[in-house]
Design a protein around this motif. Structure first.
Motif, PDB file in Angstrom:
ATOM      1  N   ILE A   1       6.717  -4.809  -5.952  1.00 35.88           N
ATOM      2  CA  ILE A   1       6.382  -3.209  -5.562  1.00 35.88           C
ATOM      3  C   ILE A   1       5.677  -2.887  -6.761  1.00 35.88           C
ATOM      4  CG2 ILE A   1       7.172  -1.318  -4.661  1.00 35.88           C
ATOM      5  CD1 ILE A   1       9.811  -2.294  -4.018  1.00 35.88           C
ATOM      6  N   GLY A   2       4.485  -2.506  -6.648  1.00 36.20           N
ATOM      7  CA  GLY A   2       3.464  -1.958  -8.050  1.00 36.20           C
ATOM      8  C   GLY A   2       2.639  -3.038  -8.451  1.00 36.20           C
ATOM      9  N   GLY A   3       1.307  -2.476  -8.520  1.00 38.34           N
ATOM     10  CA  GLY A   3       0.440  -3.357  -8.817  1.00 38.34           C
ATOM     11  C   GLY A   3      -0.417  -2.911 -10.138  1.00 38.34           C
ATOM     12  N   GLY A   4       0.329  -2.415 -11.204  1.00 38.14           N
ATOM     13  CA  GLY A   4      -0.033  -1.993 -12.353  1.00 38.14           C
ATOM     14  C   GLY A   4      -0.283  -3.462 -13.153  1.00 38.14           C
ATOM     15  N   VAL A   5      -0.528  -3.335 -14.531  1.00 39.17           N
ATOM     16  CA  VAL A   5      -0.464  -4.610 -15.288  1.00 39.17           C
ATOM     17  C   VAL A   5       0.698  -5.684 -15.108  1.00 39.17           C
ATOM     18  CG1 VAL A   5       0.454  -3.554 -17.591  1.00 39.17           C
ATOM     19  CG2 VAL A   5      -1.432  -5.512 -17.504  1.00 39.17           C
TER      20      VAL A   5
ATOM     21  N   THR B   1       3.379 -11.493  -2.607  1.00 37.20           N
ATOM     22  CA  THR B   1       2.774 -10.149  -1.908  1.00 37.20           C
ATOM     23  C   THR B   1       3.038  -9.043  -2.968  1.00 37.20           C
ATOM     24  OG1 THR B   1       3.209 -10.891   0.345  1.00 37.20           O
ATOM     25  CG2 THR B   1       2.741  -8.525   0.129  1.00 37.20           C
ATOM     26  N   VAL B   2       2.055  -8.206  -3.358  1.00 35.83           N
ATOM     27  CA  VAL B   2       2.142  -7.260  -4.096  1.00 35.83           C
ATOM     28  C   VAL B   2       1.821  -5.977  -3.318  1.00 35.83           C
ATOM     29  CG1 VAL B   2       1.225  -5.935  -6.289  1.00 35.83           C
ATOM     30  CG2 VAL B   2       1.499  -8.586  -5.927  1.00 35.83           C
ATOM     31  N   LEU B   3       2.617  -4.984  -3.315  1.00 35.11           N
ATOM     32  CA  LEU B   3       2.315  -3.707  -2.520  1.00 35.11           C
ATOM     33  C   LEU B   3       1.844  -2.677  -3.709  1.00 35.11           C
ATOM     34  CD1 LEU B   3       5.547  -3.334  -0.468  1.00 35.11           C
ATOM     35  CD2 LEU B   3       3.372  -4.532   0.168  1.00 35.11           C
ATOM     36  N   VAL B   4       0.602  -2.078  -3.552  1.00 32.77           N
ATOM     37  CA  VAL B   4       0.079  -0.994  -4.285  1.00 32.77           C
ATOM     38  C   VAL B   4      -0.251   0.198  -3.579  1.00 32.77           C
ATOM     39  CG1 VAL B   4      -1.841  -0.859  -6.007  1.00 32.77           C
ATOM     40  CG2 VAL B   4      -0.944  -3.211  -5.251  1.00 32.77           C
ATOM     41  N   ARG B   5       0.672   1.175  -3.879  1.00 34.25           N
ATOM     42  CA  ARG B   5       0.316   2.410  -3.333  1.00 34.25           C
ATOM     43  C   ARG B   5      -0.985   3.138  -3.902  1.00 34.25           C
ATOM     44  NH1 ARG B   5       4.858   6.834  -4.470  1.00 34.25           N
ATOM     45  NH2 ARG B   5       3.797   6.749  -6.749  1.00 34.25           N
ATOM     46  N   ASP B   6      -1.336   3.091  -5.320  1.00 41.61           N
ATOM     47  CA  ASP B   6      -2.680   3.730  -5.560  1.00 41.61           C
ATOM     48  C   ASP B   6      -3.071   2.964  -6.760  1.00 41.61           C
ATOM     49  OD1 ASP B   6      -4.468   5.251  -6.499  1.00 41.61           O
ATOM     50  OD2 ASP B   6      -3.113   7.210  -6.610  1.00 41.61           O
ATOM     51  N   PHE B   7      -3.908   2.133  -6.644  1.00 46.01           N
ATOM     52  CA  PHE B   7      -4.374   1.251  -7.849  1.00 46.01           C
ATOM     53  C   PHE B   7      -4.977   1.997  -9.089  1.00 46.01           C
ATOM     54  CE2 PHE B   7      -7.582  -1.928  -9.458  1.00 46.01           C
ATOM     55  CZ  PHE B   7      -6.623  -2.966 -10.231  1.00 46.01           C
ATOM     56  N   PRO B   8      -5.693   2.935  -8.716  1.00 44.47           N
ATOM     57  CA  PRO B   8      -6.369   3.879  -9.987  1.00 44.47           C
ATOM     58  C   PRO B   8      -5.446   4.870 -10.727  1.00 44.47           C
ATOM     59  CG  PRO B   8      -7.799   3.927  -8.326  1.00 44.47           C
ATOM     60  CD  PRO B   8      -6.514   3.281  -7.575  1.00 44.47           C
TER      61      PRO B   8
ATOM     62  N   ALA C   1       2.449   2.202   0.293  1.00 42.52           N
ATOM     63  CA  ALA C   1       3.613   2.739  -0.077  1.00 42.52           C
ATOM     64  C   ALA C   1       5.013   2.537  -0.100  1.00 42.52           C
ATOM     65  CB  ALA C   1       3.255   4.422  -0.235  1.00 42.52           C
ATOM     66  N   VAL C   2       5.914   2.212  -0.847  1.00 40.54           N
ATOM     67  CA  VAL C   2       7.098   1.924  -0.289  1.00 40.54           C
ATOM     68  C   VAL C   2       7.817   3.339  -0.279  1.00 40.54           C
ATOM     69  CG1 VAL C   2       9.539   0.945  -1.214  1.00 40.54           C
ATOM     70  CG2 VAL C   2       7.408  -0.446  -1.251  1.00 40.54           C
ATOM     71  N   LYS C   3       8.513   3.631   0.605  1.00 41.59           N
ATOM     72  CA  LYS C   3       9.208   4.819   0.840  1.00 41.59           C
ATOM     73  C   LYS C   3      10.739   4.890   0.473  1.00 41.59           C
ATOM     74  CE  LYS C   3       5.720   6.866   2.753  1.00 41.59           C
ATOM     75  NZ  LYS C   3       4.683   7.537   2.311  1.00 41.59           N
ATOM     76  N   ALA C   4      11.195   3.549   0.715  1.00 45.80           N
ATOM     77  CA  ALA C   4      12.649   3.412   0.312  1.00 45.80           C
ATOM     78  C   ALA C   4      12.947   1.907   0.103  1.00 45.80           C
ATOM     79  CB  ALA C   4      13.726   4.188   1.307  1.00 45.80           C
ATOM     80  N   ILE C   5      13.913   1.677  -0.574  1.00 40.07           N
ATOM     81  CA  ILE C   5      14.387   0.173  -0.609  1.00 40.07           C
ATOM     82  C   ILE C   5      15.550   0.193   0.146  1.00 40.07           C
ATOM     83  CG2 ILE C   5      15.412  -1.331  -2.294  1.00 40.07           C
ATOM     84  CD1 ILE C   5      13.576  -0.415  -4.510  1.00 40.07           C
TER      85      ILE C   5
ATOM     86  N   VAL D   1      11.801  -3.298   2.719  1.00 39.84           N
ATOM     87  CA  VAL D   1      11.690  -2.043   2.161  1.00 39.84           C
ATOM     88  C   VAL D   1      10.724  -1.323   3.268  1.00 39.84           C
ATOM     89  CG1 VAL D   1      11.426  -2.827  -0.236  1.00 39.84           C
ATOM     90  CG2 VAL D   1       9.454  -3.015   1.096  1.00 39.84           C
ATOM     91  N   ARG D   2      11.020   0.125   3.422  1.00 38.98           N
ATOM     92  CA  ARG D   2      10.514   0.999   4.395  1.00 38.98           C
ATOM     93  C   ARG D   2       9.168   1.582   3.654  1.00 38.98           C
ATOM     94  NH1 ARG D   2      11.849   6.102   5.458  1.00 38.98           N
ATOM     95  NH2 ARG D   2      13.780   5.716   4.211  1.00 38.98           N
TER      96      ARG D   2
END
Ligand code: FAD
Ligand code: GLY
Length: 348
Positions: free
Chosen positions: A10-14, A31-38, A161-165, A175-176
């Protein structure tokens, strides 16, 4: 529920991307979940690889930072080779000018520091030279890491976007997300400053405002200048990145006149000719801070959830070592360094 991957990050930063690359190279499906890359801090940073200029005291944290800095050259060659992209890694050294005298070994006096860097303020009385500190263009690095991950076959899902674990006893069951429930064998939390929104751990945002200017063609700066309340980072492409504020204002967005004024005043005081350079850009980001300013790495209260967050001011520096340690933790290989960064230090 879809269960299609060995590891769900969960999260696609560095941090998330560096771990994804390392795990994929070890033959796991990722698998990588990325809510908002920039929006990631990884895009906002200055990219300094600066355990010495940041004056991290002798500690497990300093060991971690020095190890990561030493991993950088090989790590970067791997990423640049696989992605075919340049990351702007530059072993330029960092000069730390000071306005007041300090009495420690290896102090450069006024004449010496001027030889290292002409054009410094006449108020500078001396400073420190850290030849092994370096920099990377963090935006280029993040793009190159993402391209590397994709070239290797990591499944990157933008806009998820992950809303809840969801957990049962000591196990994460899924993950929801805004695209439904997702599940995996193992989970890694790498959501930077937003980590406290998904799990009860003390990670909170520390805002930093930044700006950049363009240097003249004959780039006058060949190393980073790290003052006591300002840093000036010349890139090889002629940009000069100036930072940063450190503000406890939650996730309040935008640049402010006060923030920009403070940065410009301090930068011009340190290196006066900057006042004539054209401004290119203003931006801001959120450092993932913890109460003791150390990252949270490794185990979590759930046996199949691993933590990789809270890198605060040094997440770009710490990406290679974090990827290494977390991949070892996933493979159940013992890494004694991890115990210093265990989440349980915050349990009362
Ligand atoms: P981020 O880069 O913030 O990435 C987190 C990711 O998680 C984002 O993509 C976000 O969209 C995603 N996410 C969050 N919540 C969810 C969710 N619920 N579901 C799905 N995805 C989610 N470090 C250095 O080493 N050197 C420097 O010079 C330096 N300078 C800095 C200057 C500034 C102004 C700032 C702000 C930071 C600086 N840092 C520096 C620190 C560094 O940027 C961070 O420590 C590092 O980028 C953290 O990386 P990360 O991947 O953990 O988090
Ligand atoms: N490491 C620089 C910053 O966080 O501003």
């Amino acid at each position: 529920m879809t269960a299609t991957t060995d590891v769900l990050i969960i999260g696609g930063g560095v941090i998330g991307l560096a771990i994804a690359v390392e795990l994929k190279l070890r033959s796991l499906s990722v698998t990588v979940l990325v809510r908002d890359f920039p929006a990631a801090a990884s895009h906002a940073a200055a990219g300094m690889l600066a355990p010495q200029a940041e004056q991290i005291p002798p500690s497990a944290m300093l060991d971690l930072c020095l190890l990561s800095r030493s991993l950088y050259p090989q790590w970067i060659s791997k990423i640049e080779q696989i992605s075919g992209l340049d990351t702007g890694y530059w072993r330029c050294g960092i000069l730390a000018p000071r306005y007041t005298q300090e009495n420690r070994d290896n102090w450069l006096n006024q004449a010496q520091i001027r030889q290292y860097q002409p054009g410094l303020s006449t108020e500078v009385v001396g400073g420190w030279w850290y030849p092994e500190d370096a920099q990377v263009d963090n935006r280029a690095l993040t793009l190159a890491l993402r391209a590397t991950a994709q070239a290797l076959g990591v499944n990157i899902r933008d806009g998820v976007a992950v809303k809840a674990i969801e957990c049962e006893q000591n196990r994460v069951t899924g993950v929801r997300t805004n695209e439904g429930m997702l599940s995996s064998d193992r989970y890694i939390l790498a959501t930077g400053a937003w980590s406290g929104q998904l799990l009860s751990i003390p990670v909170y945002p520390r805002k930093g405002q930044m700006l950049s200017v363009r240097a003249p063609d004959d780039i006058p700066l060949q190393q980073v200048l790290f003052g006591s309340d300002i840093y000036i980072v010349p890139r090889q492409d002629g940009r000069i990145v100036i930072g940063a504020t450190s503000e406890d204002v939650g996730f309040t967005p935008h640049n402010t006149p006060a923030g920009m004024q403070a940065l410009l005043q301090r930068a011009i005081r340190l290196y006066p000719q900057l006042q004539h350079y054209p401004i290119i850009e203003f931006w801001w980001g959120f450092r993932p801070a913890t109460p003791d300013e150390l990252p949270i790495l490794g185990a979590s209260p759930y046996y199949n959830l691993t933590l990789a967050t809270g890198h605060y001011r040094n997440g770009i520096l710490l990406a290679p070592v974090t990827a290494n340690l977390i991949a070892d933790a996933i493979a159940n290989q013992d890494r004694p360094l991890l115990k210093h960064f265990h989440y349980s230090r915050f349990l009362t």
